[in-house]
Design an enzyme around this catalytic site. Structure first.
Site, mmCIF file in Angstrom:
data_model
loop_
_atom_site.group_PDB
_atom_site.id
_atom_site.type_symbol
_atom_site.label_atom_id
_atom_site.label_comp_id
_atom_site.label_asym_id
_atom_site.label_seq_id
_atom_site.Cartn_x
_atom_site.Cartn_y
_atom_site.Cartn_z
ATOM 1 N N LEU A 79 48.026 -28.827 27.358
ATOM 2 C CA LEU A 79 49.145 -28.252 26.612
ATOM 3 C C LEU A 79 50.320 -29.202 26.643
ATOM 4 C CD1 LEU A 79 48.991 -24.526 27.731
ATOM 5 C CD2 LEU A 79 48.289 -25.510 25.568
ATOM 6 N N SER A 80 50.968 -29.331 25.500
ATOM 7 C CA SER A 80 52.149 -30.190 25.388
ATOM 8 C C SER A 80 52.991 -29.683 24.235
ATOM 9 C CB SER A 80 51.712 -31.629 25.100
ATOM 10 O OG SER A 80 52.813 -32.370 24.580
ATOM 11 N N SER A 81 54.313 -29.758 24.391
ATOM 12 C CA SER A 81 55.188 -29.336 23.288
ATOM 13 C C SER A 81 54.916 -30.191 22.053
ATOM 14 C CB SER A 81 56.654 -29.471 23.694
ATOM 15 O OG SER A 81 56.901 -28.713 24.857
ATOM 16 N N ARG A 82 54.407 -31.406 22.251
ATOM 17 C CA ARG A 82 54.167 -32.313 21.122
ATOM 18 C C ARG A 82 52.878 -31.990 20.367
ATOM 19 N NH1 ARG A 82 56.863 -36.331 24.729
ATOM 20 N NH2 ARG A 82 58.725 -37.015 23.612
ATOM 21 N N HIS A 109 55.515 -23.458 26.589
ATOM 22 C CA HIS A 109 54.122 -23.055 26.382
ATOM 23 C C HIS A 109 53.542 -22.601 27.707
ATOM 24 C CE1 HIS A 109 53.265 -26.925 28.179
ATOM 25 N NE2 HIS A 109 53.848 -27.573 27.188
ATOM 26 N N ASP A 122 52.450 -34.922 33.936
ATOM 27 C CA ASP A 122 53.334 -36.094 33.939
ATOM 28 C C ASP A 122 53.279 -36.706 35.337
ATOM 29 O OD1 ASP A 122 54.750 -35.865 31.212
ATOM 30 O OD2 ASP A 122 54.826 -33.847 32.024
ATOM 31 N N GLY A 172 62.155 -27.359 26.901
ATOM 32 C CA GLY A 172 61.996 -26.236 25.979
ATOM 33 C C GLY A 172 60.717 -26.303 25.170
ATOM 34 N N HIS A 198 54.369 -24.649 30.896
ATOM 35 C CA HIS A 198 55.676 -24.342 31.494
ATOM 36 C C HIS A 198 55.629 -22.993 32.210
ATOM 37 C CE1 HIS A 198 56.999 -26.845 27.870
ATOM 38 N NE2 HIS A 198 57.487 -27.537 28.881
ATOM 39 N N GLY A 209 54.896 -30.624 36.658
ATOM 40 C CA GLY A 209 53.492 -30.653 36.268
ATOM 41 C C GLY A 209 52.825 -31.979 36.612
HETATM 42 P P1 AMP Z 1 58.662 -30.952 29.430
HETATM 43 O O1 AMP Z 1 59.286 -29.750 28.813
HETATM 44 O O2 AMP Z 1 57.584 -31.569 28.595
HETATM 45 O O3 AMP Z 1 59.665 -31.937 29.951
HETATM 46 O O4 AMP Z 1 57.883 -30.425 30.717
HETATM 47 C C1 AMP Z 1 58.553 -29.691 31.713
HETATM 48 C C2 AMP Z 1 57.653 -29.565 32.903
HETATM 49 O O5 AMP Z 1 56.451 -28.884 32.538
HETATM 50 C C3 AMP Z 1 57.231 -30.926 33.493
HETATM 51 O O6 AMP Z 1 57.226 -30.839 34.903
HETATM 52 C C4 AMP Z 1 55.839 -31.095 32.946
HETATM 53 O O7 AMP Z 1 55.018 -31.910 33.759
HETATM 54 C C5 AMP Z 1 55.350 -29.660 32.947
HETATM 55 N N1 AMP Z 1 54.227 -29.512 32.010
HETATM 56 C C6 AMP Z 1 54.182 -29.900 30.713
HETATM 57 N N2 AMP Z 1 52.969 -29.642 30.189
HETATM 58 C C7 AMP Z 1 52.222 -29.102 31.179
HETATM 59 C C8 AMP Z 1 50.872 -28.628 31.274
HETATM 60 N N3 AMP Z 1 50.059 -28.674 30.242
HETATM 61 N N4 AMP Z 1 50.464 -28.150 32.463
HETATM 62 C C9 AMP Z 1 51.304 -28.114 33.540
HETATM 63 N N5 AMP Z 1 52.574 -28.523 33.501
HETATM 64 C C10 AMP Z 1 53.024 -29.020 32.345
#
Ligand code: AMP
Length: 272
Positions: free
Chosen positions: A181-184, A31, A147, A28, A34, A144
């Site tokens: 981009l990162s949720s953090r 961004h 990771d 969740g 995702h 993504g």
């Molecule tokens: P998360 O919500 O952080 O667990 O990420 C969910 C999925 O989105 C994972 O497969 C991540 O690798 C991917 N993801 C997160 N950030 C990015 C990004 N900046 N670009 C592409 N994929 C991303």
């Protein structure tokens, strides 16, 4: 758009539809990164299922599980606009039993790099993704490259456990100035955000240098010169199978960084 809360509801939904299913697992706080996964899933499949679940078993004690950003209503809107067919938002109670059969990440590649600094993290990731695959039964699942180690381990799990699905890797989406981009990223103060930029800058420079030299020490020195972080955890050079390498292998190298900027832990990488 369907909002499904229990594995049983997803099962029922899943058996009511025919055709290919693209699945995008997330935690969740969606961004543009995702959204890129979701768009690709939308293009390539008849149906798209997104899961939103802040999975407790992949957080170590003391990590940011409690303060991880949660924005469910906004996430639903984003999914709806992107043409998602169903969102799965389970809670821990309906995903886990008291005395679980556990999955162990591989002894080496699950415990180096991210797995070294977050021991057990990948056990939790593989456990939940295994469940999510069994519940949603996707044709294709989107992950993504940001990771990268997670992507590698999930590909291994699909092979080892004979899942009948295809893993689709998606390039890292970045802000205009290069920040992945990162949720953090919401944790970063303006000054920290500025310094966090040094991570993508160091990786970009490393990619440029690696066109001219295979010498990792030389490249690493330059990366350290550029980095303006508070605590560098690793700069690593691996091949696509996460074996450490001692010189750049064109088309088969990933350079990875993990570092704290302030209290925020960031990871990024570049594929050479
Ligand atoms: P998360 O919500 O952080 O667990 O990420 C969910 C999925 O989105 C994972 O497969 C991540 O690798 C991917 N993801 C997160 N950030 C990015 C990004 N900046 N670009 C592409 N994929 C991303």
């Amino acid at each position: 758009m369907e909002i499904l809360k229990t594995p049983k509801e997803v099962r029922e939904y899943r058996s009511s539809i025919k055709g290919s299913v693209g699945f995008v697992p997330t935690m969740g706080a969606l961004h543009e990164g995702h959204l890129t996964l979701i768009k690709k899933a939308r293009e390539e499949n008849d149906y798209v299922i997104v899961s939103i679940f802040v999975n407790p078993t992949q957080f170590l004690p003391g990590e940011d599980l409690d303060k991880y950003p949660r924005r469910l209503q906004a996430d639903f809107e984003i999914c709806k606009r992107a043409g998602v067919d169903a969102v799965f938002t389970p809670n821990a109670e309906n995903m886990y039993n008291e005395d679980e059969i556990l999955i162990k990440a591989p002894k080496i590649k699950g415990y180096i790099l991210e797995g070294f600094f977050r021991p057990g993290h990948f056990d939790g990731v593989l456990q939940v993704v295994n469940k999510l695959f069994n519940i949603t039964k996707p044709t294709r699942a989107y992950f993504g490259k940001k990771d990268a180690q997670q992507l590698y381990l999930i590909n291994q799990m699909v092979k080892n456990f004979f899942f009948e699905l295809e893993i689709i890797p998606v390039d890292t989406v970045r802000e205009k100035d290069g920040l992945a981009l990162s949720s953090r990223n919401v944790y970063l103060s303006p000054d920290e955000r500025q310094r966090a930029l040094s991570i993508s800058k160091a990786l970009k420079k490393a990619a440029k240098l690696s066109a001219a030299t295979q010498n990792i020490e030389e490249i690493k020195k330059e990366m350290i010169r550029i980095l303006d972080v508070d605590k560098l955890q690793y700069i690593a050079f691996v091949d696509r199978d996460f074996n450490y390498i001692d010189k750049i292998i064109p088309d088969n190298t990933i350079i990875l960084i993990a570092a704290y900027v302030g209290k925020t832990r960031l990871i990024d990488n570049i594929w050479i």
